[in-house]
Design a protein around this motif. Structure first.
Motif, PDB file in Angstrom:
ATOM      1  N   TYR A 129       0.597  -0.858  -0.205  1.00  0.00           N
ATOM      2  CA  TYR A 129      -0.148   0.151   0.288  1.00  0.00           C
ATOM      3  C   TYR A 129       0.926   1.303  -0.019  1.00  0.00           C
ATOM      4  CZ  TYR A 129      -4.598  -2.382   1.949  1.00  0.00           C
ATOM      5  OH  TYR A 129      -5.592  -3.348   1.407  1.00  0.00           O
ATOM      6  N   ARG A 130       0.217   2.113  -0.192  1.00  0.00           N
ATOM      7  CA  ARG A 130       1.212   3.472  -0.559  1.00  0.00           C
ATOM      8  C   ARG A 130       0.212   4.675   0.604  1.00  0.00           C
ATOM      9  NH1 ARG A 130      -0.726   7.513  -3.343  1.00  0.00           N
ATOM     10  NH2 ARG A 130      -2.472   6.511  -5.478  1.00  0.00           N
ATOM     11  N   ILE A 131       0.717   6.038   1.665  1.00  0.00           N
ATOM     12  CA  ILE A 131      -0.059   6.741   2.177  1.00  0.00           C
ATOM     13  C   ILE A 131      -0.753   7.590   1.072  1.00  0.00           C
ATOM     14  CG2 ILE A 131       0.281   8.307   4.140  1.00  0.00           C
ATOM     15  CD1 ILE A 131       2.528   6.139   5.413  1.00  0.00           C
ATOM     16  N   VAL A 132      -1.605   8.072   1.763  1.00  0.00           N
ATOM     17  CA  VAL A 132      -1.977   9.579   0.866  1.00  0.00           C
ATOM     18  C   VAL A 132      -2.491  10.476   1.697  1.00  0.00           C
ATOM     19  CG1 VAL A 132      -2.783   7.821  -0.847  1.00  0.00           C
ATOM     20  CG2 VAL A 132      -5.032   8.596   0.549  1.00  0.00           C
ATOM     21  N   ARG A 133      -2.197   9.629   3.275  1.00  0.00           N
ATOM     22  CA  ARG A 133      -2.551  11.121   4.349  1.00  0.00           C
ATOM     23  C   ARG A 133      -2.858  10.789   5.316  1.00  0.00           C
ATOM     24  NH1 ARG A 133      -7.982  11.381   3.570  1.00  0.00           N
ATOM     25  NH2 ARG A 133      -8.164  10.400   4.960  1.00  0.00           N
ATOM     26  N   GLU A 134      -1.558  11.172   6.403  1.00  0.00           N
ATOM     27  CA  GLU A 134      -1.111  10.740   7.483  1.00  0.00           C
ATOM     28  C   GLU A 134      -0.521  12.200   9.040  1.00  0.00           C
ATOM     29  OE1 GLU A 134       3.160   9.366   9.594  1.00  0.00           O
ATOM     30  OE2 GLU A 134       2.853   9.089   7.300  1.00  0.00           O
ATOM     31  N   SER A 135      -1.536  12.043   9.537  1.00  0.00           N
ATOM     32  CA  SER A 135      -1.513  12.981  10.410  1.00  0.00           C
ATOM     33  C   SER A 135      -1.215  12.275  12.210  1.00  0.00           C
ATOM     34  CB  SER A 135      -3.011  13.538  10.947  1.00  0.00           C
ATOM     35  OG  SER A 135      -3.372  14.344  11.682  1.00  0.00           O
ATOM     36  N   ARG A 136      -0.467  13.113  12.736  1.00  0.00           N
ATOM     37  CA  ARG A 136      -0.726  12.227  13.695  1.00  0.00           C
ATOM     38  C   ARG A 136      -1.349  13.727  15.203  1.00  0.00           C
ATOM     39  NH1 ARG A 136       3.522   8.890  15.525  1.00  0.00           N
ATOM     40  NH2 ARG A 136       4.641   8.179  14.103  1.00  0.00           N
ATOM     41  N   ASP A 137      -2.274  14.019  14.832  1.00  0.00           N
ATOM     42  CA  ASP A 137      -3.068  15.125  15.345  1.00  0.00           C
ATOM     43  C   ASP A 137      -4.313  14.957  14.481  1.00  0.00           C
ATOM     44  OD1 ASP A 137      -4.907  16.280  17.437  1.00  0.00           O
ATOM     45  OD2 ASP A 137      -2.753  18.078  17.183  1.00  0.00           O
ATOM     46  N   ALA A 138      -5.031  14.097  14.718  1.00  0.00           N
ATOM     47  CA  ALA A 138      -6.231  14.134  13.639  1.00  0.00           C
ATOM     48  C   ALA A 138      -7.220  15.454  13.998  1.00  0.00           C
ATOM     49  CB  ALA A 138      -6.742  12.988  13.155  1.00  0.00           C
ATOM     50  N   ARG A 139      -7.482  15.470  14.958  1.00  0.00           N
ATOM     51  CA  ARG A 139      -8.819  16.288  15.587  1.00  0.00           C
ATOM     52  C   ARG A 139      -8.249  17.810  14.980  1.00  0.00           C
ATOM     53  NH1 ARG A 139     -13.779  14.208  16.692  1.00  0.00           N
ATOM     54  NH2 ARG A 139     -13.500  16.038  19.271  1.00  0.00           N
ATOM     55  N   ALA A 140      -7.362  18.114  15.279  1.00  0.00           N
ATOM     56  CA  ALA A 140      -6.306  19.338  15.017  1.00  0.00           C
ATOM     57  C   ALA A 140      -6.542  19.518  13.525  1.00  0.00           C
ATOM     58  CB  ALA A 140      -5.236  19.754  15.800  1.00  0.00           C
ATOM     59  N   ASP A 141      -6.126  18.663  12.779  1.00  0.00           N
ATOM     60  CA  ASP A 141      -5.754  18.144  11.323  1.00  0.00           C
ATOM     61  C   ASP A 141      -6.892  18.995  10.367  1.00  0.00           C
ATOM     62  OD1 ASP A 141      -3.203  19.091  11.712  1.00  0.00           O
ATOM     63  OD2 ASP A 141      -2.777  16.951  11.118  1.00  0.00           O
ATOM     64  N   PHE A 142      -7.831  17.339  10.499  1.00  0.00           N
ATOM     65  CA  PHE A 142      -9.407  17.409  10.134  1.00  0.00           C
ATOM     66  C   PHE A 142     -10.660  17.319  11.067  1.00  0.00           C
ATOM     67  CE2 PHE A 142      -5.848  14.796   8.270  1.00  0.00           C
ATOM     68  CZ  PHE A 142      -5.654  14.954   7.340  1.00  0.00           C
ATOM     69  N   PRO A 143     -10.340  18.628  12.112  1.00  0.00           N
ATOM     70  CA  PRO A 143     -12.155  18.675  12.472  1.00  0.00           C
ATOM     71  C   PRO A 143     -13.380  18.387  12.235  1.00  0.00           C
ATOM     72  CG  PRO A 143     -11.169  20.913  11.849  1.00  0.00           C
ATOM     73  CD  PRO A 143      -9.942  19.827  11.135  1.00  0.00           C
ATOM     74  N   ASP A 144     -13.209  18.348  10.645  1.00  0.00           N
ATOM     75  CA  ASP A 144     -14.874  18.564  10.157  1.00  0.00           C
ATOM     76  C   ASP A 144     -15.083  16.958  10.200  1.00  0.00           C
ATOM     77  OD1 ASP A 144     -15.296  20.919  10.564  1.00  0.00           O
ATOM     78  OD2 ASP A 144     -14.876  21.783   8.422  1.00  0.00           O
ATOM     79  N   GLU A 145     -13.670  16.137  10.609  1.00  0.00           N
ATOM     80  CA  GLU A 145     -14.317  14.569  10.200  1.00  0.00           C
ATOM     81  C   GLU A 145     -15.366  13.885  10.713  1.00  0.00           C
ATOM     82  OE1 GLU A 145     -11.204  12.218   9.899  1.00  0.00           O
ATOM     83  OE2 GLU A 145     -10.953  13.272   7.337  1.00  0.00           O
ATOM     84  N   PRO A 146     -16.385  13.282  10.769  1.00  0.00           N
ATOM     85  CA  PRO A 146     -17.704  12.644  10.906  1.00  0.00           C
ATOM     86  C   PRO A 146     -16.389  12.303  12.788  1.00  0.00           C
ATOM     87  CG  PRO A 146     -17.897  11.951   9.046  1.00  0.00           C
ATOM     88  CD  PRO A 146     -16.730  13.020   9.856  1.00  0.00           C
ATOM     89  N   LEU A 192      -4.220   7.612   9.524  1.00  0.00           N
ATOM     90  CA  LEU A 192      -3.417   7.310   8.116  1.00  0.00           C
ATOM     91  C   LEU A 192      -4.965   6.525   7.106  1.00  0.00           C
ATOM     92  CD1 LEU A 192      -0.713   4.152   8.820  1.00  0.00           C
ATOM     93  CD2 LEU A 192      -0.565   7.024   8.114  1.00  0.00           C
ATOM     94  N   ALA A 193      -4.327   6.630   5.490  1.00  0.00           N
ATOM     95  CA  ALA A 193      -5.721   7.346   5.159  1.00  0.00           C
ATOM     96  C   ALA A 193      -4.499   5.679   3.441  1.00  0.00           C
ATOM     97  CB  ALA A 193      -5.736   7.878   3.967  1.00  0.00           C
ATOM     98  N   VAL A 194      -4.421   5.041   3.550  1.00  0.00           N
ATOM     99  CA  VAL A 194      -3.845   4.368   2.641  1.00  0.00           C
ATOM    100  C   VAL A 194      -4.654   4.079   1.239  1.00  0.00           C
ATOM    101  CG1 VAL A 194      -2.014   4.073   4.636  1.00  0.00           C
ATOM    102  CG2 VAL A 194      -3.902   2.113   3.944  1.00  0.00           C
ATOM    103  N   VAL A 195      -4.017   3.423  -0.006  1.00  0.00           N
ATOM    104  CA  VAL A 195      -4.465   2.770  -1.115  1.00  0.00           C
ATOM    105  C   VAL A 195      -3.783   1.812  -1.054  1.00  0.00           C
ATOM    106  CG1 VAL A 195      -5.834   4.582  -1.350  1.00  0.00           C
ATOM    107  CG2 VAL A 195      -3.264   4.908  -2.494  1.00  0.00           C
ATOM    108  N   PRO A 196      -4.316   1.071  -2.125  1.00  0.00           N
ATOM    109  CA  PRO A 196      -3.145  -0.340  -2.304  1.00  0.00           C
ATOM    110  C   PRO A 196      -2.210   0.290  -3.957  1.00  0.00           C
ATOM    111  CG  PRO A 196      -5.269  -1.402  -2.111  1.00  0.00           C
ATOM    112  CD  PRO A 196      -5.663   0.026  -2.540  1.00  0.00           C
ATOM    113  N   GLY A 197      -1.066  -0.288  -3.602  1.00  0.00           N
ATOM    114  CA  GLY A 197      -0.302  -0.125  -4.690  1.00  0.00           C
ATOM    115  C   GLY A 197      -0.029  -1.665  -5.604  1.00  0.00           C
ATOM    116  N   PRO A 198       1.117  -1.553  -6.235  1.00  0.00           N
ATOM    117  CA  PRO A 198       1.029  -3.424  -6.758  1.00  0.00           C
ATOM    118  C   PRO A 198       1.353  -4.405  -5.321  1.00  0.00           C
ATOM    119  CG  PRO A 198       2.688  -2.095  -7.659  1.00  0.00           C
ATOM    120  CD  PRO A 198       2.071  -1.066  -6.663  1.00  0.00           C
ATOM    121  N   ALA A 199       0.529  -5.512  -5.812  1.00  0.00           N
ATOM    122  CA  ALA A 199       0.696  -6.754  -4.415  1.00  0.00           C
ATOM    123  C   ALA A 199       2.302  -6.820  -4.735  1.00  0.00           C
ATOM    124  CB  ALA A 199      -0.359  -7.772  -5.029  1.00  0.00           C
ATOM    125  N   PRO A 200       2.423  -7.374  -3.169  1.00  0.00           N
ATOM    126  CA  PRO A 200       3.485  -7.548  -3.094  1.00  0.00           C
ATOM    127  C   PRO A 200       3.874  -9.158  -4.222  1.00  0.00           C
ATOM    128  CG  PRO A 200       2.105  -7.466  -1.312  1.00  0.00           C
ATOM    129  CD  PRO A 200       1.817  -7.003  -2.443  1.00  0.00           C
TER     130      PRO A 200
END
Length: 283
Positions: A187-204, A222-230
């Protein structure tokens, strides 16, 4: 729900009665809808949705009391949210919340992520939410984690092309462990945060997340999506979450919030570091 066994039950709570009362929101045989959730669960007209089916299907894996799934469903009426939990108590609470919300685009499923390929066909899920999965910090219990290379490999089989796994936790060790698992599963990371409440306050947010935040916990995401399968997915990471905690006394003393299930581990590491520091000072 994370740590559902510690859920407090109200007085006179009768599980069987609750499950029966809110049965309309519960799907007891989810395998029968495999490959046709979007059509089979259609019960309304969502904005922008194709007539007779939902635009996409998403899974809230370990939904707890259902607050996150219900709020997310309210915001996107053309998306079907499948709220799954292995704990009957959580299933009952989530079903009650769904019924009381009146939302047609949420269905509650008793089940575990270990059976995800039995319940969903290839390419059926647009997103999988892993909100505060149980960390299972000990090495011997690591095979039970939903946040792992093995489960990410399973998720590949049911995600659409470009489908996303969204992961949240209050456990820094589990988060850092998950960072080792993402590349192992291709997989590859498309979004990463160590303080998600501050970075994305409007998320449910779930009730659990709100309670943690009130206690001073940082939400890591983290938000991740599949890349080429190992070609050969192999587990090479350290499985004990204690290994992802700092080992020196100064860093351990700076930990103001010990993640669930690791309070004793943090205390033991502090005591060990103090003994080593005292021995070094006495030389």
């Amino acid at each position: 729900m994370p740590h559902a066994l510690h859920a407090r039950l109200p007085k006179n709570f009768v599980l069987e009665e609750r499950l029966e009362r809110y049965a309309d929101a519960i799907e007891l045989t989810p395998e029968r809808w495999r490959g046709r959730w979007a059509e089979a669960c259609w019960r309304g007209i969502g904005a922008g949705a194709e007539a007779g089916r939902y635009r996409e299907v998403r899974l809230d894996l370990g939904c707890g009391k259902g607050a996150f799934a219900v709020e997310a469903a309210r915001r996107e009426p053309d998306v079907l949210f499948v709220a799954m939990d292995a704990e009957p108590i959580c299933v009952a609470y989530a079903a009650q919340r769904v019924c009381e919300s009146g939302l047609p685009n949420v269905v509650v499923v008793p089940g575990t992520g270990m059976r995800i390929r039995e319940f969903f066909s290839p390419g059926e899920l647009a997103r999988i939410y892993l909100n505060f999965p149980t960390p299972f910090p000990r090495k011997r219990d690591a095979h039970l984690r939903m946040a792992s290379m093995e489960r990410l490999m399973d998720f590949r089989d049911v995600l659409v092309t470009g489908g996303e796994v969204s992961f949240k936790t209050d456990s820094q060790p589990l988060f850092d462990f998950m960072l080792t698992q993402v590349p192992l599963a291709g997989y590859r990371i498309v979004r990463e945060s160590r303080d998600a409440r501050a970075d994305f306050p409007d998320e449910p947010a779930s009730e659990y997340e709100e309670r943690l935040s009130a206690q001073g916990a940082k939400v890591l995401s983290l938000a991740v999506v599949p890349g080429p399968a190992p070609e050969h997915a192999e587990q090479t990471a350290e499985l004990s979450l204690a290994a992802y905690l700092p080992q020196d006394l100064a860093s351990l003393e700076e930990i103001s919030y010990a993640p669930h299930g690791m309070q004793a581990t943090v205390a033991n590491l502090r005591n060990r570091a103090e003994r080593l520091s005292s021995r070094s000072a006495g030389r």
